[in-house]
Scaffold this motif. Structure first.
Motif, PDB file in Angstrom:
ATOM      1  N   THR A 153       2.021   5.784 -26.746  1.00 16.53           N
ATOM      2  CA  THR A 153       1.410   6.019 -25.686  1.00 16.53           C
ATOM      3  C   THR A 153       1.566   4.531 -25.364  1.00 16.53           C
ATOM      4  O   THR A 153       1.691   3.562 -26.074  1.00 16.53           O
ATOM      5  CB  THR A 153      -0.155   5.968 -25.966  1.00 16.53           C
ATOM      6  N   PHE A 154       2.034   4.770 -24.347  1.00 15.05           N
ATOM      7  CA  PHE A 154       2.348   3.380 -23.629  1.00 15.05           C
ATOM      8  C   PHE A 154       1.886   3.692 -22.126  1.00 15.05           C
ATOM      9  O   PHE A 154       2.284   4.493 -21.582  1.00 15.05           O
ATOM     10  CB  PHE A 154       4.047   3.576 -23.525  1.00 15.05           C
ATOM     11  N   TRP A 155       0.441   2.669 -21.458  1.00 13.26           N
ATOM     12  CA  TRP A 155       0.452   2.237 -20.177  1.00 13.26           C
ATOM     13  C   TRP A 155       0.925   0.904 -19.564  1.00 13.26           C
ATOM     14  O   TRP A 155       0.829  -0.248 -20.330  1.00 13.26           O
ATOM     15  CB  TRP A 155      -0.928   1.972 -20.918  1.00 13.26           C
ATOM     16  N   ARG A 156       1.237   0.927 -18.643  1.00 11.48           N
ATOM     17  CA  ARG A 156       0.888  -0.275 -17.535  1.00 11.48           C
ATOM     18  C   ARG A 156      -0.185  -0.444 -16.295  1.00 11.48           C
ATOM     19  O   ARG A 156       0.313   0.441 -15.634  1.00 11.48           O
ATOM     20  CB  ARG A 156       2.145  -0.162 -16.922  1.00 11.48           C
ATOM     21  N   ARG A 157      -1.239  -1.121 -17.387  1.00  6.06           N
ATOM     22  CA  ARG A 157      -2.340  -0.658 -16.339  1.00  6.06           C
ATOM     23  C   ARG A 157      -2.538  -2.455 -15.856  1.00  6.06           C
ATOM     24  O   ARG A 157      -2.485  -3.557 -15.942  1.00  6.06           O
ATOM     25  CB  ARG A 157      -3.294   0.198 -17.232  1.00  6.06           C
ATOM     26  N   PRO A 158      -3.956  -2.964 -15.043  1.00  6.59           N
ATOM     27  CA  PRO A 158      -4.821  -3.861 -15.390  1.00  6.59           C
ATOM     28  C   PRO A 158      -5.291  -3.770 -16.639  1.00  6.59           C
ATOM     29  O   PRO A 158      -6.165  -3.608 -16.968  1.00  6.59           O
ATOM     30  CB  PRO A 158      -5.816  -3.744 -13.881  1.00  6.59           C
ATOM     31  N   LEU A 159      -5.399  -5.199 -16.606  1.00  7.64           N
ATOM     32  CA  LEU A 159      -6.068  -5.561 -17.807  1.00  7.64           C
ATOM     33  C   LEU A 159      -7.418  -6.442 -18.183  1.00  7.64           C
ATOM     34  O   LEU A 159      -6.669  -7.827 -16.255  1.00  7.64           O
ATOM     35  CB  LEU A 159      -5.125  -6.087 -18.903  1.00  7.64           C
ATOM     36  N   LEU A 160      -8.387  -6.705 -18.351  1.00  2.04           N
ATOM     37  CA  LEU A 160      -9.353  -7.869 -17.979  1.00  2.04           C
ATOM     38  C   LEU A 160      -9.599  -7.926 -19.325  1.00  2.04           C
ATOM     39  O   LEU A 160     -10.163  -7.005 -20.838  1.00  2.04           O
ATOM     40  CB  LEU A 160     -10.287  -6.766 -17.364  1.00  2.04           C
ATOM     41  N   ALA A 161     -10.169  -9.776 -19.749  1.00  2.00           N
ATOM     42  CA  ALA A 161     -10.605  -9.793 -21.193  1.00  2.00           C
ATOM     43  C   ALA A 161     -11.668 -10.438 -20.659  1.00  2.00           C
ATOM     44  O   ALA A 161     -11.750 -11.784 -20.088  1.00  2.00           O
ATOM     45  CB  ALA A 161      -9.928 -10.244 -21.754  1.00  2.00           C
ATOM     46  N   VAL A 162     -12.472 -10.965 -21.492  1.00  4.61           N
ATOM     47  CA  VAL A 162     -14.195 -11.203 -21.541  1.00  4.61           C
ATOM     48  C   VAL A 162     -14.274 -11.959 -23.012  1.00  4.61           C
ATOM     49  O   VAL A 162     -14.366 -11.603 -23.079  1.00  4.61           O
ATOM     50  CB  VAL A 162     -14.874 -10.822 -20.302  1.00  4.61           C
ATOM     51  N   ASP A 163     -15.131 -12.891 -22.436  1.00  8.90           N
ATOM     52  CA  ASP A 163     -15.604 -13.928 -23.264  1.00  8.90           C
ATOM     53  C   ASP A 163     -16.384 -14.793 -22.853  1.00  8.90           C
ATOM     54  O   ASP A 163     -16.814 -15.541 -21.910  1.00  8.90           O
ATOM     55  CB  ASP A 163     -14.423 -14.794 -24.244  1.00  8.90           C
ATOM     56  N   ALA A 164     -17.989 -15.202 -24.153  1.00  5.45           N
ATOM     57  CA  ALA A 164     -19.194 -16.161 -23.291  1.00  5.45           C
ATOM     58  C   ALA A 164     -19.527 -16.954 -23.694  1.00  5.45           C
ATOM     59  O   ALA A 164     -18.659 -17.141 -25.128  1.00  5.45           O
ATOM     60  CB  ALA A 164     -20.324 -14.969 -24.362  1.00  5.45           C
ATOM     61  N   LYS A 165     -19.456 -18.395 -23.399  1.00  6.85           N
ATOM     62  CA  LYS A 165     -19.674 -19.250 -23.416  1.00  6.85           C
ATOM     63  C   LYS A 165     -20.795 -19.737 -24.362  1.00  6.85           C
ATOM     64  O   LYS A 165     -21.636 -18.913 -24.202  1.00  6.85           O
ATOM     65  CB  LYS A 165     -19.098 -20.342 -22.746  1.00  6.85           C
ATOM     66  N   GLY A 166     -20.477 -20.771 -25.247  1.00  5.99           N
ATOM     67  CA  GLY A 166     -21.989 -20.885 -26.345  1.00  5.99           C
ATOM     68  C   GLY A 166     -22.876 -19.749 -27.593  1.00  5.99           C
ATOM     69  O   GLY A 166     -23.722 -20.247 -28.036  1.00  5.99           O
ATOM     70  N   TYR A 167     -22.095 -19.045 -27.037  1.00  3.40           N
ATOM     71  CA  TYR A 167     -22.058 -17.519 -28.026  1.00  3.40           C
ATOM     72  C   TYR A 167     -23.262 -18.006 -29.699  1.00  3.40           C
ATOM     73  O   TYR A 167     -23.932 -17.444 -30.080  1.00  3.40           O
ATOM     74  CB  TYR A 167     -21.578 -15.759 -28.086  1.00  3.40           C
ATOM     75  N   GLY A 168     -22.183 -18.667 -29.698  1.00  2.51           N
ATOM     76  CA  GLY A 168     -22.504 -19.235 -31.554  1.00  2.51           C
ATOM     77  C   GLY A 168     -23.089 -19.597 -31.968  1.00  2.51           C
ATOM     78  O   GLY A 168     -23.780 -20.243 -32.658  1.00  2.51           O
ATOM     79  N   GLY A 169     -23.966 -20.467 -30.631  1.00  2.00           N
ATOM     80  CA  GLY A 169     -24.881 -21.483 -30.940  1.00  2.00           C
ATOM     81  C   GLY A 169     -26.420 -21.223 -30.476  1.00  2.00           C
ATOM     82  O   GLY A 169     -27.475 -22.210 -30.604  1.00  2.00           O
ATOM     83  N   VAL A 170     -26.772 -19.771 -30.773  1.00  2.59           N
ATOM     84  CA  VAL A 170     -27.606 -18.852 -30.116  1.00  2.59           C
ATOM     85  C   VAL A 170     -28.279 -18.358 -31.372  1.00  2.59           C
ATOM     86  O   VAL A 170     -27.947 -18.241 -31.889  1.00  2.59           O
ATOM     87  CB  VAL A 170     -28.122 -18.194 -28.617  1.00  2.59           C
ATOM     88  N   ASP A 171     -29.708 -17.662 -31.100  1.00  5.17           N
ATOM     89  CA  ASP A 171     -29.855 -17.481 -32.626  1.00  5.17           C
ATOM     90  C   ASP A 171     -29.695 -15.796 -32.276  1.00  5.17           C
ATOM     91  O   ASP A 171     -28.856 -15.197 -31.306  1.00  5.17           O
ATOM     92  CB  ASP A 171     -31.692 -17.600 -32.492  1.00  5.17           C
TER      93      ASP A 171
END
Length: 275
Positions: A3-21
């Motif tokens: 399978t081969f795609w040429r598409r818009p790509l998005l990545a997100v990540d949360a800041k400080g996630y590891g420091g909360v309960d």
């Protein structure tokens, strides 16, 4: 055939996630997926057809064929920023959801445990770059910091397909692991060019690096010219005829001319005085 795609790509990540309960982590995870889905639906990006790769506080997405890149960069990000602000309203600062996001357009193929290809790697390196992290950290009231690839900036932003102006972005150099390249950073509500990126900027704010190199070249040329002028005066036994005293100010309307002899290597430099 793979399978081969040429598409818009998005990545997100949360800041400080590891420091909360754990309870807060669950709330943040739920909010990330909900806000992405709501933002996509609001601007006509078919969320149900997004191909997702999730990882706790991060998410990588391949958008469907025909998805609008300008819509992903502009109204989607604005809606996401508004959603993040609404979610954070009334919450303790340490439990805010603040996201880094990276956008690219390129090829991606599904692999056994995730998407493969050069473009997913580039998105990941932009997302995890020290310079994007520094941009979000330098904007304490911001809920979102976005990095776009050269492809997206040159073909979408620079061509005025969005309402975000080019000067709202800051060009930076991204050096992460085996990847080295350029990216453009936008932080809604902030002047990205004025953010103090600290040591992260040392890995290369594009333009700043080139500008400093040109300045060094010009400074070297000026120093050489002054040295040659001093030698000429010394050889003549005194001050050059008609020379202005070194402490005399330049009178209004005067024309100042700097004469260089020999070869000057100052590619990209601009010589002159602006009043």
């Amino acid at each position: 055939m793979q399978t081969f795609w040429r598409r818009p790509l998005l990545a997100v990540d949360a800041k400080g996630y590891g420091g909360v309960d754990a309870v807060t982590q669950r709330q943040l995870q739920e909010a990330i997926e909900r806000l992405l889905g709501e933002s996509a639906a609001a601007v006509g990006l078919d969320w149900e057809r997004w191909k997702l790769q999730e990882g706790g506080d991060s998410l990588f997405a391949v958008l469907p064929e025909g998805a609008s890149e300008p819509d992903l960069v502009d109204p989607f990000m604005r809606r996401l920023d508004a959603g993040l602000r609404a979610f954070n309203h009334g919450r303790r600062r340490e439990s805010w959801l603040r996201l880094r996001a990276a956008v690219h357009f390129g090829t991606a193929s599904p692999g056994p445990i995730g998407f493969v290809g050069r473009a997913p790697v580039e998105v990941g390196r932009m997302l995890d770059s020290a310079v994007l992290k520094a941009a979000l950290a330098a904007a304490p009231d911001a809920c979102l910091a976005v990095a776009v690839s050269p492809t997206v900036f040159n073909e979408v932003i620079a061509q005025a397909f969005t309402t975000i102006r080019t000067e709202e972005f800051r060009e930076v150099r991204v050096v992460e692991k085996e990847h080295s390249g350029r990216a453009w950073i936008w932080v809604p509500g902030y002047d990205a060019g004025a953010l103090d990126l600290g040591a992260a900027a040392g890995s290369g704010t594009a333009g700043t690096v080139a500008g400093s190199e040109a300045a060094e070249t010009v400074a070297g040329s000026e120093a050489a010219g002054k040295a040659r002028a001093a030698e000429a005066v010394s050889a003549g036994g005194g001050e050059a005829v008609g020379a202005r005293p070194s402490d005399a100010p330049t009178a209004p309307g005067d024309t100042v001319v700097q004469v260089y002899t020999g070869t000057i290597h100052a590619q990209g430099a601009v010589f002159g005085i602006s009043k």
